[in-house]
Write a protein that holds these residues in place. Structure first.
Motif, PDB file in Angstrom:
ATOM      1  N   VAL A  60       0.843  -1.189   0.000  1.00  0.00           N
ATOM      2  CA  VAL A  60       0.000   0.000   0.000  1.00  0.00           C
ATOM      3  C   VAL A  60       0.876   1.236   0.000  1.00  0.00           C
ATOM      4  CG1 VAL A  60      -1.850  -1.195   1.238  1.00  0.00           C
ATOM      5  CG2 VAL A  60      -0.108   0.055   2.527  1.00  0.00           C
TER       6      VAL A  60
ATOM      7  N   LEU B 254       2.786   1.276  13.117  1.00  0.00           N
ATOM      8  CA  LEU B 254       1.918   2.002  12.188  1.00  0.00           C
ATOM      9  C   LEU B 254       2.546   3.328  11.796  1.00  0.00           C
ATOM     10  CD1 LEU B 254      -1.463   1.532  14.113  1.00  0.00           C
ATOM     11  CD2 LEU B 254      -0.576   0.111  12.258  1.00  0.00           C
TER      12      LEU B 254
ATOM     13  N   GLN C 239      -1.212   3.135   8.751  1.00  0.00           N
ATOM     14  CA  GLN C 239      -0.924   1.956   7.929  1.00  0.00           C
ATOM     15  C   GLN C 239       0.102   1.081   8.640  1.00  0.00           C
ATOM     16  OE1 GLN C 239      -2.253   0.882   5.255  1.00  0.00           O
ATOM     17  NE2 GLN C 239      -3.251   2.609   4.210  1.00  0.00           N
ATOM     18  N   ASP C 240      -0.183  -0.223   8.711  1.00  0.00           N
ATOM     19  CA  ASP C 240       0.794  -1.181   9.227  1.00  0.00           C
ATOM     20  C   ASP C 240       1.949  -1.262   8.244  1.00  0.00           C
ATOM     21  OD1 ASP C 240       2.254  -3.403  10.092  1.00  0.00           O
ATOM     22  OD2 ASP C 240       0.461  -4.434  10.812  1.00  0.00           O
TER      23      ASP C 240
ATOM     24  N   ASN D   3       2.547  -3.786   5.440  1.00  0.00           N
ATOM     25  CA  ASN D   3       1.854  -3.704   4.158  1.00  0.00           C
ATOM     26  C   ASN D   3       2.491  -2.691   3.218  1.00  0.00           C
ATOM     27  OD1 ASN D   3      -0.070  -5.543   5.193  1.00  0.00           O
ATOM     28  ND2 ASN D   3      -1.204  -3.841   6.147  1.00  0.00           N
ATOM     29  N   VAL D   4       3.645  -2.149   3.624  1.00  0.00           N
ATOM     30  CA  VAL D   4       4.324  -1.119   2.836  1.00  0.00           C
ATOM     31  C   VAL D   4       5.598  -1.702   2.241  1.00  0.00           C
ATOM     32  CG1 VAL D   4       5.450   1.146   2.966  1.00  0.00           C
ATOM     33  CG2 VAL D   4       3.394   0.685   4.324  1.00  0.00           C
TER      34      VAL D   4
END
Length: 556
Positions: free
Chosen positions: A334, A402, A406-407, A410-411
């Motif tokens: 993401v 985070l 956003q965690d 997931n990046v």
């Protein structure tokens, strides 16, 4: 080339298969031309001698064999030249790509997976093992394939001349090409691994002795360390001696087989001549053909040994790069917020693999844009582990990290690392110019930007005095004081422009005045960026907004 975990060593070699095949073909042509040249020359000289003795010189076919000899000579010269040209070209290409392959596979493992490997051991892999592997073509693969091809052609040609001679050559090829090498290298795999291990140990001892020479001198431990290096050298020498004796034994066995084989071929050729199956010229050609093959086969034992050493070295390289990374990128990463956002740790827990005790447990932290916080704690309390989680070198066992909600699992790692500028405790100054060191933070930075960041950390005057941005700072900042080296590393971190600055013991080893001056200059240069500082030092007023203590795995 992009990074793929399935980018294997075999695939790296496969990318050069065209040049590899051409090199083997040229080597085969060179060997074949040399073998045919000796066989044809021997038959021609024998026929010429017999024709002269019998007074048949006028009817002797002089031109065809001599033309063949000239043609084979030219073919051998040309193929030899291009074999060296193409062979060295592909070897250098493999040497280049092999190092790129190793670094491309190994660097994502740093520092999490590589932290447990001694620097000297890594240097041994880079220098010795890669050297063994990149020479596989010229020392093992090419000679073995070419010798196999030449042997097949020689046996087939002898079969056309006199089948019993072909049978004897086939037996010799199997005995010298397969039997002798098998006896020579049988059980040598373990010995090669042991030799590679002791070679790495010697390099490690020597490297660490050089790196720690000052400390060893101060502790009066140089003699003891030199003794360790001497012991490691003697242990390696004993392994090398055992290897040489193994090769000497193989050469002696090869010589015995060659002597018996040559005598056998002489007997077979004479028997064929006596029975009228072949004339004297062809009988001589068979004998000289055997001499040429025996000369070629002399190098087969060394080629097999090089192949074995190369396989052991390749396995050692793959044992490094085939480790699973500390973290895995998300399949569909993401996007991160375009603007600076809040960094949060929610109930984070972590323990090192294989350890029962949790270093971090239930850690809660929130760092808003522009916040400056300090995290203190005793040695071993988990401060460095916490920074590793923030850098996403490891994933938390429980909880989440985070950013902007956003965690970071997931990046994409590259995207996350752009959000953090890290200044480690032992931030290096590399051998090069001031500009070279600074542009590691931003490769596209202009000279004006470099001067500005030097001014931010109060190094502008110093840089101007020693020659400007192109001034050489020496390896490990040899021409700089400890404070100047730390300021230069800070300038490099600031140059990244990341919204979060993560510092690990930034004032370690500095006197109080120098440390406080560095911290004040850093805060002035931060602007609106967030600061997370790992430290055990007392900080002057105004450096951070909040201070935490890490104790029993929790922030208090």
């Amino acid at each position: 080339m992009s990074l793929h975990r399935d980018d294997s060593l075999k695939q790296m070699f496969t990318r050069h298969r065209g040049r590899l095949l051409l090199t083997v073909l040229l080597l085969w042509t060179t060997m074949l031309a040399g073998t045919a040249l000796l066989g044809l020359s021997g038959g021609f000289l024998t026929a010429a001698a017999l024709a002269g003795a019998a007074g048949l010189g006028s009817g002797f076919n002089f031109f065809s064999p001599s033309a063949g000899i000239r043609g084979l000579t030219m073919a051998r010269i040309v193929s030899r030249y291009f074999e060296k040209l193409v062979g060295h070209d592909v070897t250098l290409r493999i040497a280049r790509d092999l190092r790129v392959w190793f670094f491309r596979r190994a660097l994502p493992l740093a520092p999490a997976r590589l932290a447990g490997i001694r620097t000297g051991e890594l240097l041994a892999r880079l220098m010795s093992d890669i050297g063994e592997v990149d020479g596989l073509l010229v020392r093992a693969i090419g000679p073995l394939l070419a010798l196999g091809g030449v042997s097949l052609v020689a046996v087939f040609s002898a079969g056309l001349i006199y089948p019993p001679a072909a049978l004897l050559l086939a037996v010799l090829a199997l005995a010298i090409g397969v039997g002798v090498p098998w006896l020579t290298v049988r059980g040598a795999g373990g010995q090669e691994r042991d030799r590679a291990l002791h070679r790495a140990q010697l390099r490690t001892q020597a490297f660490e002795g050089l790196e720690g020479a000052a400390d060893l001198t101060a502790l009066h431990a140089r003699e003891d360390w030199n003794l360790r290096v001497l012991v490691a050298a003697k242990q390696l020498r004993s392994r090398d001696r055992r290897r040489r004796w193994r090769l000497v034994g193989g050469n002696a066995l090869h010589g015995l087989c060659a002597s018996v084989g040559l005598a056998g071929m002489l007997w077979v050729a004479l028997r064929g001549f006596e029975r009228g199956a072949i004339d004297a010229a062809l009988a001589a050609a068979l004998v000289f053909l055997t001499v040429a093959l025996i000369e070629l086969w002399a190098g087969i034992g060394l080629a097999w040994q090089s192949w074995l050493s190369g396989r052991v070295a390749a396995a050692r390289l793959e044992s490094i790069v085939d480790q699973p990374p500390g973290v895995q990128d998300a399949t569909e990463p993401v996007a991160l917020p375009a603007q600076a956002a809040t960094l949060q740790l929610e109930q984070v827990a972590f323990r090192w693999p294989g350890q029962a005790r949790a270093l971090l447990e239930g850690v809660q932290l929130s760092v808003a844009p522009g916040d400056r916080i300090a995290i203190r704690g005793d040695s071993g309390s988990g401060k460095t582990t916490l920074s590793a989680l923030l850098l996403r070198l490891w994933e938390p066992d429980e909880g989440r990290v985070l950013y902007g909600g956003q965690d970071i699992r997931n990046v994409a790692q590259d995207a996350w690392h752009k959000q953090i500028a890290w200044l480690p405790q032992s931030a290096p100054v590399f051998a090069g110019s001031i500009a070279d060191n600074l542009r590691l933070g931003d490769a596209q930075a202009t000279d004006e930007r470099l001067w500005q960041v030097l001014a931010d950390v109060r190094l502008q005057t110093w840089a101007a005095q020693i020659g400007g941005l192109n001034a050489w700072v020496g390896e490990n900042g040899a021409t700089m004081s400890a404070g100047q080296a730390r300021r230069l590393a800070l300038a490099r971190a600031l140059l990244r422009g990341s919204p979060i600055l993560l510092l690990d013991e930034p004032t370690e080893g500095l006197d109080v005045d120098t440390a406080h001056a560095l911290l004040h200059d850093m805060v002035a240069a931060l602007g609106g960026r967030s600061l997370v500082m790992i430290t055990h030092d007392e900080l002057p007023e105004g450096i951070v907004h909040r201070s935490y203590r890490l104790h029993d795995g929790r922030l208090r």
